[in-house]
Design an enzyme around this catalytic site. Structure first.
Site, PDB file in Angstrom:
ATOM      1  N   CYS A 127       0.847  -1.193   0.000  1.00  0.00           N
ATOM      2  CA  CYS A 127       0.000   0.000   0.000  1.00  0.00           C
ATOM      3  C   CYS A 127       0.881   1.241   0.000  1.00  0.00           C
ATOM      4  CB  CYS A 127      -0.887   0.012   1.232  1.00  0.00           C
ATOM      5  SG  CYS A 127      -2.061  -1.347   1.291  1.00  0.00           S
TER       6      CYS A 127
ATOM      7  N   CYS B 250      -6.075   0.795   5.136  1.00  0.00           N
ATOM      8  CA  CYS B 250      -6.651  -0.541   5.297  1.00  0.00           C
ATOM      9  C   CYS B 250      -6.280  -1.080   6.684  1.00  0.00           C
ATOM     10  CB  CYS B 250      -6.146  -1.472   4.194  1.00  0.00           C
ATOM     11  SG  CYS B 250      -4.406  -1.960   4.360  1.00  0.00           S
TER      12      CYS B 250
ATOM     13  N   GLU C 147       0.760   3.784   1.887  1.00  0.00           N
ATOM     14  CA  GLU C 147       1.173   4.170   3.234  1.00  0.00           C
ATOM     15  C   GLU C 147       2.449   3.437   3.638  1.00  0.00           C
ATOM     16  OE1 GLU C 147      -3.418   4.266   3.461  1.00  0.00           O
ATOM     17  OE2 GLU C 147      -1.875   3.202   2.336  1.00  0.00           O
TER      18      GLU C 147
ATOM     19  N   ARG D 135     -10.107  11.130  -6.164  1.00  0.00           N
ATOM     20  CA  ARG D 135     -10.801  10.497  -5.035  1.00  0.00           C
ATOM     21  C   ARG D 135     -10.487  11.161  -3.710  1.00  0.00           C
ATOM     22  NH1 ARG D 135      -9.261   4.607  -4.986  1.00  0.00           N
ATOM     23  NH2 ARG D 135      -7.476   5.279  -6.218  1.00  0.00           N
TER      24      ARG D 135
END
Length: 162
Positions: A61, A95, A63, A89
């Site tokens: 991810c 997550c 992050e 977005r």
């Protein structure tokens, strides 16, 4: 359940803009299934970015890439993190895996994410209520154990893969 949050600061807005610049400059565009960028601020104010490496088999991810960038650059204490999606977005919450990593390695970090009140700053502890905190010592112990398992020769009684 009400999650305590606070309004964004000018530094928070700067962090979001930095992540947005990354995703706009490096998105895979129409072929992208899920391009995300992240930005993290060190306790000293320096900002580090990352972008996910999406693949149908998974991938890190944004992050985690940003955390790795910060760590590789010498940052140990981090104050704030945000991830944004491509195609406008905007900020997206981390997550579950990322939340646990943030909680274990940076328990004081704030996460910028959308809430019913708009994008807000939330402490990672408040995103994982009643979570088991592995703690830095426990995480490092697990890493050392895994490293030893990869480097030690197998015991004579270990069964070889065939």
């Amino acid at each position: 359940m009400i999650v305590p949050s606070r309004e964004l600061t000018p530094d928070d807005l700067e962090l979001i803009a930095f992540a947005q610049e990354i995703v706009e400059a490096h998105s895979d565009g129409d072929i992208s299934a899920h391009t995300m960028a992240a930005a993290v601020r060190g306790a000293d104010g320096k900002v580090y970015g990352g972008i996910n490496v999406y693949h149908f088999t998974g991938g890190p991810c944004a992050e985690l890439v940003a955390l790795g960038h910060a760590r590789a650059s010498g940052a140990r204490e981090l104050s704030t993190i945000v991830a944004v999606g491509d195609a406008g977005r905007g900020p997206v919450g981390p997550c579950g895996r990322d939340r646990q990593v943030l909680f274990d390695y940076h328990p004081g970090i704030r996460v910028l994410l959308p809430t019913p009140e708009g994008v807000r700053s939330v402490r990672i502890e408040d995103l994982l209520p009643l979570a088991e905190h592995a703690g830095r010592a426990q995480v490092l112990s697990r890493l050392r154990k895994n490293r030893r398992a990869r480097t030690e020769p197998p015991s004579p009684t270990a069964r070889a893969c065939r």
